[in-house]
Design a protein around this motif. Structure first.
Motif, PDB file in Angstrom:
ATOM      1  N   ASP A 235       0.814  -1.219   0.000  1.00 45.97           N
ATOM      2  CA  ASP A 235       0.000   0.000   0.000  1.00 45.97           C
ATOM      3  C   ASP A 235       0.846   1.268   0.000  1.00 45.97           C
ATOM      4  O   ASP A 235       0.306   2.364   0.137  1.00 45.97           O
ATOM      5  N   ARG A 236       2.162   1.121  -0.107  1.00 46.07           N
ATOM      6  CA  ARG A 236       3.113   2.247  -0.053  1.00 46.07           C
ATOM      7  C   ARG A 236       2.902   3.050   1.226  1.00 46.07           C
ATOM      8  O   ARG A 236       2.844   4.271   1.215  1.00 46.07           O
ATOM      9  N   ASP A 237       2.818   2.325   2.337  1.00 44.27           N
ATOM     10  CA  ASP A 237       2.561   2.978   3.616  1.00 44.27           C
ATOM     11  C   ASP A 237       3.677   2.745   4.630  1.00 44.27           C
ATOM     12  O   ASP A 237       3.520   3.048   5.800  1.00 44.27           O
ATOM     13  N   GLN A 238       4.811   2.218   4.189  1.00 52.09           N
ATOM     14  CA  GLN A 238       5.925   1.965   5.087  1.00 52.09           C
ATOM     15  C   GLN A 238       7.153   2.739   4.629  1.00 52.09           C
ATOM     16  O   GLN A 238       7.450   2.787   3.445  1.00 52.09           O
ATOM     17  N   LEU A 239       7.854   3.327   5.585  1.00 49.89           N
ATOM     18  CA  LEU A 239       9.100   4.039   5.305  1.00 49.89           C
ATOM     19  C   LEU A 239      10.249   3.229   5.876  1.00 49.89           C
ATOM     20  O   LEU A 239      10.249   2.905   7.066  1.00 49.89           O
ATOM     21  N   ALA A 240      11.221   2.881   5.043  1.00 46.94           N
ATOM     22  CA  ALA A 240      12.438   2.213   5.484  1.00 46.94           C
ATOM     23  C   ALA A 240      13.529   3.266   5.575  1.00 46.94           C
ATOM     24  O   ALA A 240      13.873   3.903   4.583  1.00 46.94           O
ATOM     25  N   VAL A 241      14.045   3.463   6.771  1.00 42.59           N
ATOM     26  CA  VAL A 241      15.020   4.517   7.034  1.00 42.59           C
ATOM     27  C   VAL A 241      16.327   3.871   7.465  1.00 42.59           C
ATOM     28  O   VAL A 241      16.345   3.040   8.371  1.00 42.59           O
ATOM     29  N   VAL A 242      17.425   4.233   6.808  1.00 43.39           N
ATOM     30  CA  VAL A 242      18.753   3.762   7.173  1.00 43.39           C
ATOM     31  C   VAL A 242      19.554   4.973   7.611  1.00 43.39           C
ATOM     32  O   VAL A 242      19.617   5.977   6.905  1.00 43.39           O
ATOM     33  N   GLY A 243      20.155   4.865   8.803  1.00 42.65           N
ATOM     34  CA  GLY A 243      20.937   5.989   9.299  1.00 42.65           C
ATOM     35  C   GLY A 243      21.834   5.603  10.442  1.00 42.65           C
ATOM     36  O   GLY A 243      21.771   4.496  10.972  1.00 42.65           O
ATOM     37  N   ASP A 244      22.654   6.542  10.825  1.00 37.67           N
ATOM     38  CA  ASP A 244      23.610   6.335  11.901  1.00 37.67           C
ATOM     39  C   ASP A 244      23.287   7.302  13.029  1.00 37.67           C
ATOM     40  O   ASP A 244      23.328   8.520  12.848  1.00 37.67           O
ATOM     41  N   GLY A 245      22.935   6.779  14.187  1.00 41.77           N
ATOM     42  CA  GLY A 245      22.645   7.607  15.337  1.00 41.77           C
ATOM     43  C   GLY A 245      21.278   8.260  15.294  1.00 41.77           C
ATOM     44  O   GLY A 245      21.091   9.342  15.849  1.00 41.77           O
ATOM     45  N   VAL A 246      20.307   7.635  14.644  1.00 41.92           N
ATOM     46  CA  VAL A 246      18.960   8.178  14.544  1.00 41.92           C
ATOM     47  C   VAL A 246      18.110   7.559  15.644  1.00 41.92           C
ATOM     48  O   VAL A 246      18.105   6.343  15.830  1.00 41.92           O
ATOM     49  N   ASP A 247      17.393   8.390  16.386  1.00 43.72           N
ATOM     50  CA  ASP A 247      16.496   7.912  17.440  1.00 43.72           C
ATOM     51  C   ASP A 247      15.183   7.486  16.793  1.00 43.72           C
ATOM     52  O   ASP A 247      14.437   8.313  16.265  1.00 43.72           O
ATOM     53  N   ALA A 248      14.884   6.192  16.848  1.00 48.42           N
ATOM     54  CA  ALA A 248      13.713   5.650  16.165  1.00 48.42           C
ATOM     55  C   ALA A 248      12.417   6.122  16.811  1.00 48.42           C
ATOM     56  O   ALA A 248      11.444   6.431  16.112  1.00 48.42           O
ATOM     57  N   ALA A 249      12.382   6.203  18.117  1.00 49.68           N
ATOM     58  CA  ALA A 249      11.165   6.634  18.810  1.00 49.68           C
ATOM     59  C   ALA A 249      10.869   8.107  18.525  1.00 49.68           C
ATOM     60  O   ALA A 249       9.711   8.490  18.312  1.00 49.68           O
ATOM     61  N   ASN A 250      11.893   8.931  18.515  1.00 49.29           N
ATOM     62  CA  ASN A 250      11.712  10.351  18.227  1.00 49.29           C
ATOM     63  C   ASN A 250      11.276  10.562  16.775  1.00 49.29           C
ATOM     64  O   ASN A 250      10.427  11.405  16.498  1.00 49.29           O
ATOM     65  N   LEU A 251      11.826   9.785  15.867  1.00 54.36           N
ATOM     66  CA  LEU A 251      11.456   9.888  14.467  1.00 54.36           C
ATOM     67  C   LEU A 251      10.000   9.473  14.266  1.00 54.36           C
ATOM     68  O   LEU A 251       9.267  10.107  13.502  1.00 54.36           O
ATOM     69  N   THR A 252       9.572   8.445  14.954  1.00 55.71           N
ATOM     70  CA  THR A 252       8.181   8.005  14.862  1.00 55.71           C
ATOM     71  C   THR A 252       7.246   9.067  15.413  1.00 55.71           C
ATOM     72  O   THR A 252       6.181   9.331  14.846  1.00 55.71           O
ATOM     73  N   ALA A 253       7.643   9.701  16.510  1.00 57.60           N
ATOM     74  CA  ALA A 253       6.821  10.771  17.079  1.00 57.60           C
ATOM     75  C   ALA A 253       6.725  11.960  16.129  1.00 57.60           C
ATOM     76  O   ALA A 253       5.660  12.580  16.018  1.00 57.60           O
ATOM     77  N   CYS A 254       7.796  12.278  15.418  1.00 59.41           N
ATOM     78  CA  CYS A 254       7.765  13.374  14.445  1.00 59.41           C
ATOM     79  C   CYS A 254       6.877  13.032  13.254  1.00 59.41           C
ATOM     80  O   CYS A 254       6.219  13.912  12.699  1.00 59.41           O
ATOM     81  N   LEU A 255       6.853  11.769  12.861  1.00 58.82           N
ATOM     82  CA  LEU A 255       6.035  11.357  11.724  1.00 58.82           C
ATOM     83  C   LEU A 255       4.549  11.350  12.056  1.00 58.82           C
ATOM     84  O   LEU A 255       3.717  11.268  11.158  1.00 58.82           O
ATOM     85  N   ARG A 256       4.205  11.465  13.309  1.00 63.24           N
ATOM     86  CA  ARG A 256       2.791  11.532  13.675  1.00 63.24           C
ATOM     87  C   ARG A 256       2.163  12.861  13.277  1.00 63.24           C
ATOM     88  O   ARG A 256       0.951  13.004  13.338  1.00 63.24           O
ATOM     89  N   LYS A 257       2.976  13.820  12.822  1.00 62.80           N
ATOM     90  CA  LYS A 257       2.436  15.064  12.261  1.00 62.80           C
ATOM     91  C   LYS A 257       1.770  14.797  10.910  1.00 62.80           C
ATOM     92  O   LYS A 257       0.830  15.483  10.536  1.00 62.80           O
ATOM     93  N   VAL A 258       2.278  13.793  10.192  1.00 66.09           N
ATOM     94  CA  VAL A 258       1.754  13.451   8.870  1.00 66.09           C
ATOM     95  C   VAL A 258       0.529  12.555   9.002  1.00 66.09           C
ATOM     96  O   VAL A 258      -0.473  12.741   8.323  1.00 66.09           O
ATOM     97  N   GLY A 259       0.616  11.546   9.840  1.00 66.54           N
ATOM     98  CA  GLY A 259      -0.474  10.595  10.019  1.00 66.54           C
ATOM     99  C   GLY A 259      -0.141   9.646  11.151  1.00 66.54           C
ATOM    100  O   GLY A 259       0.877   9.777  11.832  1.00 66.54           O
ATOM    101  N   ASN A 260      -0.991   8.654  11.356  1.00 68.11           N
ATOM    102  CA  ASN A 260      -0.760   7.662  12.389  1.00 68.11           C
ATOM    103  C   ASN A 260       0.508   6.890  12.063  1.00 68.11           C
ATOM    104  O   ASN A 260       0.635   6.321  10.984  1.00 68.11           O
ATOM    105  N   ALA A 261       1.475   6.840  12.965  1.00 67.19           N
ATOM    106  CA  ALA A 261       2.770   6.210  12.716  1.00 67.19           C
ATOM    107  C   ALA A 261       3.047   5.148  13.757  1.00 67.19           C
ATOM    108  O   ALA A 261       2.818   5.359  14.953  1.00 67.19           O
ATOM    109  N   ASP A 262       3.512   3.986  13.311  1.00 64.91           N
ATOM    110  CA  ASP A 262       3.879   2.875  14.182  1.00 64.91           C
ATOM    111  C   ASP A 262       5.268   2.384  13.806  1.00 64.91           C
ATOM    112  O   ASP A 262       5.558   2.181  12.623  1.00 64.91           O
ATOM    113  N   LEU A 263       6.097   2.150  14.796  1.00 68.12           N
ATOM    114  CA  LEU A 263       7.434   1.619  14.575  1.00 68.12           C
ATOM    115  C   LEU A 263       7.333   0.104  14.458  1.00 68.12           C
ATOM    116  O   LEU A 263       6.887  -0.569  15.389  1.00 68.12           O
TER     117      LEU A 263
END
Length: 109
Positions: free
Chosen positions: A39-67
């Motif tokens: 459904d093109r509803d998943q984001l795959a993010v690759v990074g170094d030193g990225v806080d996954a919980a904080n990123l998920t909380a920021c994505l909740r501005k766009v829509g419902n986000a689940d890690l």
């Protein structure tokens, strides 16, 4: 340590997808962002030193986000170089300098 995280975000249109991609790409340490899923509803993010919980909380501005997943990325070992048995190339009398360096001279030889 490099890590790959997959976050499901409720994105209904292309505008929402580009907003989510821009938000994730602007985070410090993110190297790559991909859209996945049927459904093109998943984001795959690759990074170094990225806080996954904080990123998920920021994505909740766009829509419902689940890690969904967080996993470490293991660096692949480079393939060994193949041995070449070719003789080295040496310029012949007629190929140097006009053949190899013809762009350096304003006249042709």
């Amino acid at each position: 340590m490099k890590q790959k995280m997959v976050i499901r975000v409720h994105m209904t249109c292309d505008k929402c997808r580009s907003k989510a991609m821009g938000l994730v790409a602007s985070v410090y340490g993110v190297e790559r962002v991909e859209i996945q899923g049927d459904d093109r509803d998943q984001l795959a993010v690759v990074g170094d030193g990225v806080d996954a919980a904080n990123l998920t909380a920021c994505l909740r501005k766009v829509g419902n986000a689940d890690l969904l997943t967080v996993e470490a990325v293991v660096a692949e070992a480079p393939a060994p170089a193949s041995e070449t048995t070719e003789a080295p190339w040496y310029p012949s009398y007629y190929s140097w300098p006009a053949g190899a360096y013809s762009h350096c001279y304003p006249y042709s030889m």
